[in-house]
Design a protein around this motif. Structure first.
Motif, PDB file in Angstrom:
ATOM      1  N   HIS A  32      54.005  49.413  31.619  1.00 42.61           N
ATOM      2  CA  HIS A  32      53.349  48.145  31.267  1.00 42.61           C
ATOM      3  C   HIS A  32      51.916  48.340  30.801  1.00 42.61           C
ATOM      4  O   HIS A  32      50.991  47.729  31.317  1.00 42.61           O
ATOM      5  CB  HIS A  32      53.387  47.183  32.459  1.00 42.61           C
TER       6      HIS A  32
ATOM      7  N   HIS B 112      48.541  36.475  35.333  1.00 44.54           N
ATOM      8  CA  HIS B 112      48.572  37.864  34.845  1.00 44.54           C
ATOM      9  C   HIS B 112      47.323  38.099  33.998  1.00 44.54           C
ATOM     10  O   HIS B 112      46.882  37.217  33.273  1.00 44.54           O
ATOM     11  CB  HIS B 112      49.818  38.111  33.980  1.00 44.54           C
TER      12      HIS B 112
ATOM     13  N   ARG C 236      59.538  39.564  31.326  1.00 41.87           N
ATOM     14  CA  ARG C 236      60.358  40.204  32.368  1.00 41.87           C
ATOM     15  C   ARG C 236      60.833  39.160  33.385  1.00 41.87           C
ATOM     16  O   ARG C 236      61.904  39.253  33.960  1.00 41.87           O
ATOM     17  CB  ARG C 236      59.547  41.294  33.057  1.00 41.87           C
TER      18      ARG C 236
HETATM   19  C1  SDX Z   1      51.623  42.946  38.342  1.00 37.75           C
HETATM   20  O1  SDX Z   1      48.496  44.477  34.859  1.00 37.75           O
HETATM   21  C2  SDX Z   1      49.803  44.535  34.858  1.00 37.75           C
HETATM   22  O2  SDX Z   1      50.444  44.739  33.843  1.00 37.75           O
HETATM   23  C3  SDX Z   1      50.447  44.356  36.217  1.00 37.75           C
HETATM   24  C4  SDX Z   1      51.968  44.242  36.235  1.00 37.75           C
HETATM   25  C5  SDX Z   1      52.636  45.545  35.828  1.00 37.75           C
HETATM   26  O3  SDX Z   1      53.794  45.497  35.396  1.00 37.75           O
HETATM   27  O4  SDX Z   1      51.997  46.621  36.045  1.00 37.75           O
HETATM   28  O5  SDX Z   1      52.382  43.200  35.353  1.00 37.75           O
HETATM   29  C6  SDX Z   1      52.485  43.931  37.636  1.00 37.75           C
HETATM   30  O6  SDX Z   1      50.718  43.336  39.038  1.00 37.75           O
HETATM   31  C7  SDX Z   1      51.845  41.466  38.104  1.00 37.75           C
HETATM   32  C8  SDX Z   1      50.793  40.568  38.835  1.00 37.75           C
HETATM   33  C9  SDX Z   1      51.235  40.426  40.280  1.00 37.75           C
HETATM   34  N1  SDX Z   1      50.173  39.756  41.079  1.00 37.75           N
HETATM   35  C10 SDX Z   1      50.351  38.497  41.532  1.00 37.75           C
HETATM   36  O7  SDX Z   1      51.323  37.789  41.275  1.00 37.75           O
HETATM   37  C11 SDX Z   1      49.245  38.037  42.467  1.00 37.75           C
HETATM   38  C12 SDX Z   1      48.812  36.625  42.079  1.00 37.75           C
HETATM   39  N2  SDX Z   1      48.131  36.724  40.798  1.00 37.75           N
HETATM   40  C13 SDX Z   1      46.681  36.757  40.794  1.00 37.75           C
HETATM   41  O8  SDX Z   1      46.145  37.520  41.859  1.00 37.75           O
HETATM   42  C14 SDX Z   1      46.104  37.065  39.413  1.00 37.75           C
HETATM   43  O9  SDX Z   1      46.728  36.214  38.545  1.00 37.75           O
HETATM   44  C15 SDX Z   1      46.175  38.470  38.868  1.00 37.75           C
HETATM   45  C16 SDX Z   1      45.609  39.486  39.802  1.00 37.75           C
HETATM   46  C17 SDX Z   1      47.572  38.848  38.526  1.00 37.75           C
HETATM   47  C18 SDX Z   1      45.342  38.480  37.574  1.00 37.75           C
HETATM   48  O10 SDX Z   1      44.034  38.267  37.945  1.00 37.75           O
HETATM   49  P1  SDX Z   1      42.858  38.126  36.839  1.00 37.75           P
HETATM   50  O11 SDX Z   1      43.322  38.467  35.487  1.00 37.75           O
HETATM   51  O12 SDX Z   1      41.667  38.823  37.359  1.00 37.75           O
HETATM   52  O13 SDX Z   1      42.673  36.588  36.813  1.00 37.75           O
HETATM   53  P2  SDX Z   1      41.570  35.838  37.645  1.00 37.75           P
HETATM   54  O14 SDX Z   1      41.669  36.207  39.089  1.00 37.75           O
HETATM   55  O15 SDX Z   1      40.272  36.019  36.939  1.00 37.75           O
HETATM   56  O16 SDX Z   1      42.071  34.326  37.522  1.00 37.75           O
HETATM   57  C19 SDX Z   1      41.638  33.488  36.475  1.00 37.75           C
HETATM   58  C20 SDX Z   1      41.643  32.105  37.101  1.00 37.75           C
HETATM   59  C21 SDX Z   1      40.804  32.021  38.368  1.00 37.75           C
HETATM   60  O17 SDX Z   1      40.419  30.651  38.508  1.00 37.75           O
HETATM   61  P3  SDX Z   1      38.935  30.214  37.910  1.00 37.75           P
HETATM   62  O18 SDX Z   1      37.931  31.173  38.518  1.00 37.75           O
HETATM   63  O19 SDX Z   1      39.052  30.340  36.417  1.00 37.75           O
HETATM   64  O20 SDX Z   1      38.770  28.786  38.394  1.00 37.75           O
HETATM   65  O21 SDX Z   1      42.988  31.772  37.508  1.00 37.75           O
HETATM   66  C22 SDX Z   1      43.022  31.642  38.924  1.00 37.75           C
HETATM   67  C23 SDX Z   1      41.783  32.312  39.480  1.00 37.75           C
HETATM   68  O22 SDX Z   1      41.389  31.706  40.699  1.00 37.75           O
HETATM   69  N3  SDX Z   1      44.243  32.308  39.375  1.00 37.75           N
HETATM   70  C24 SDX Z   1      45.069  31.842  40.310  1.00 37.75           C
HETATM   71  C25 SDX Z   1      46.127  32.749  40.357  1.00 37.75           C
HETATM   72  N4  SDX Z   1      45.916  33.745  39.484  1.00 37.75           N
HETATM   73  C26 SDX Z   1      44.741  33.476  38.880  1.00 37.75           C
HETATM   74  N5  SDX Z   1      45.001  30.740  41.087  1.00 37.75           N
HETATM   75  C27 SDX Z   1      46.031  30.554  41.947  1.00 37.75           C
HETATM   76  N6  SDX Z   1      47.101  31.396  42.055  1.00 37.75           N
HETATM   77  C28 SDX Z   1      47.167  32.505  41.280  1.00 37.75           C
HETATM   78  N7  SDX Z   1      48.206  33.337  41.378  1.00 37.75           N
END
Ligand code: SDX
Length: 438
Positions: free
Chosen positions: A239, A315, A324
């Motif tokens: 990825h 993401h 996916r």
């Molecule tokens: C994988 O990178 C890859 O390719 C990874 C992956 C792979 O195949 O290798 O795809 C696999 O890791 C998928 C992601 C799995 N993680 C989760 O499902 C955990 C929940 N997701 C979040 O922790 C978050 O979305 C991330 C870590 C995945 C991405 O984080 P970013 O890009 O740093 O985004 P961010 O934290 O800056 O969020 C942007 C905004 C924020 O709000 P504001 O500050 O703009 O007000 O979106 C919000 C965040 O608070 N936000 C969420 C959220 N994800 C982001 N709010 C609530 N729930 C969420 N899941």
């Protein structure tokens, strides 16, 4: 300040220092598809400035020919083939060959590759003793960090990263042995005997056999589970430069051996923001428990004072559906239906997705279900405990990690990765003897 000499038809960005009026021209590099990049390798030399991008939100760390993601359109391709086509038509072993070697194999190439992997699935008998040191209730990822790192101690004949043949052997060993170690990890945590790999089974059949086979009875291959396992492995194979792959590349840039590099990738993948999310999704669904509680959890996910996140949502790259997730959601229905399982968590997950995608907070931030949102429901239906979910992610991602590591080592200009920083600590100050301190 002289701008780097760039060829006249080279596309460039001009960067101007508004305090001094000095400008530099920075080359623009373009790939096959995706955003062009501004080459800042000479920036410090020309301007005395670093770039600043702590979580690498806008930084390209390397050139790569393996995988391309278009986050806006929800496109994922491996060597030009879309994930949907590969999931539908290919196999994990074929995708492994594709990622490692660049093209889909012909029959002879595939037969040889599959045999090479099959004949590396056994691990050194001494490795069994490593497991005895862990508590039975150790987290499976903790065990995997340990035993994969230990592989470096066994395969001294394939540690020379500059020897193409040794690179190939260590790549095959890692792809072949990590499933065996993963199955041994599962068996150890449930107190059952290890099952040795079988050369008469293909990759997914063998992995499921090593996990669920038992000495007192013959093992029945279940095509539904085998196909689901193979599809899940394909979807998790590679990825781009995600956190764990970047960890593997950085470790490899110091010329550490590939077994140690993959162990570092496993450690990074474990985090709940990354590969650990599939376990966290199931735990979240169990905490929500019932559809009537969804609004409360949606509000918690939006509340900045609440650390709760909607696991499996959002993401760094996808600002559309993770392709996916779509394939997994379809596979979810098929597996649960074929197995005659009615898991209320699927219903709950679909309702959670529906409500979230109608909520402005998630829509504005383009937070869609990612690969982890549905994978856990299938894995649970297949008989895996939640604690094994990230281990299964690591089994698949080993193919991507190894392919990315090999691509990096084979780059003519391998240099150690060494980011700089913006220092915000104290300016220089004299040492104060203990008796002079307040
Ligand atoms: C994988 O990178 C890859 O390719 C990874 C992956 C792979 O195949 O290798 O795809 C696999 O890791 C998928 C992601 C799995 N993680 C989760 O499902 C955990 C929940 N997701 C979040 O922790 C978050 O979305 C991330 C870590 C995945 C991405 O984080 P970013 O890009 O740093 O985004 P961010 O934290 O800056 O969020 C942007 C905004 C924020 O709000 P504001 O500050 O703009 O007000 O979106 C919000 C965040 O608070 N936000 C969420 C959220 N994800 C982001 N709010 C609530 N729930 C969420 N899941």
């Amino acid at each position: 300040m002289s701008a780097e000499s760039v060829s006249e038809n080279q596309k460039t960005f001009t960067l101007t220092n508004n305090n001094t009026g000095d400008s530099v021209e920075l080359p623009v590099l373009e790939g096959t598809c995706g955003p062009p990049v501004i080459d800042v390798r000479k920036l410090y030399e020309q301007t005395g400035h670093f770039t600043f991008d702590p979580s690498f939100t806008a930084t390209g760390s390397c050139k790569s020919r393996l995988t391309f993601i278009d986050g806006e359109k929800g496109i994922l391709m491996h060597r030009g083939y879309t994930i949907e086509e590969l999931a539908e038509n290919s196999s994990f072993m074929e995708v492994a060959y594709l990622l490692l070697n660049g093209d889909l194999p012909n029959q002879a190439e595939f037969t040889k590759f599959e045999r090479d992997i099959t004949y590396h699935t056994m691990v050194h008998e001494q490795i069994n003793y490593f497991y005895r040191g862990f508590r039975r209730d150790a987290h499976p990822m903790a065990i995997m960090c340990g035993v994969v790192g230990a592989l470096s101690a066994f395969y001294h004949d394939s540690l020379d990263i500059w020897d193409p043949r040794q690179r190939e052997i260590s790549a095959h060993r890692l792809i072949a042995k990590i499933p065996t170690l993963a199955a041994m990890t599962y068996k150890y945590t449930v107190g059952q005997p290890f099952m040795y790999p079988r050369n008469d089974l293909n990759f997914p059949e063998n992995f499921l056999y090593m996990c669920f086979g038992l000495p007192p009875e013959p093992y029945q291959v279940n095509p539904v589970l085998t196909n689901a396992m193979d599809k899940i492995l394909i979807l998790h194979a590679d990825h781009e430069q995600n956190a764990s792959t970047s960890t593997v590349r950085l470790a490899g840039s110091s010329q550490a051996n590939p077994f140690a590099c993959i162990a570092s990738g496993i450690a990074s993948l474990w985090g709940p923001s990354h590969g650990g999310a599939n376990q966290a999704v199931l735990e979240m669904l169990d905490e929500i428990g019932d559809k009537k509680n969804i609004p409360e959890f949606i509000e918690r996910a939006k509340n900045k004072d609440d650390p709760f996140r909607l696991m499996g949502f959002g993401h760094r790259v996808y600002k559309n559906f993770d392709p996916r997730a779509g394939v997994l959601k379809k596979a979810c229905d098929e597996v649960l239906d074929d197995l005659g399982i009615n898991d209320p968590r699927l219903e709950l997950a679909m309702e959670l997705e529906r409500i979230a995608l109608e909520d402005d907070y998630f829509v504005e931030r383009k937070l869609f279900p990612n690969v982890d949102f549905y994978s856990g429901i299938i894995l649970k239906a297949m008989g895996f405990p939640v604690s094994m979910f990230t281990v299964l992610f690591a089994v698949a991602r080993t193919v991507g990690w190894v392919s990315q590591w090999k691509e990096m080592i084979e780059e003519p200009s391998l240099r150690i990765g060494r980011p700089r920083q913006l220092y915000t600590g104290p300016a220089q100050r004299p040492y104060v003897p203990m008796d002079k301190r307040k």
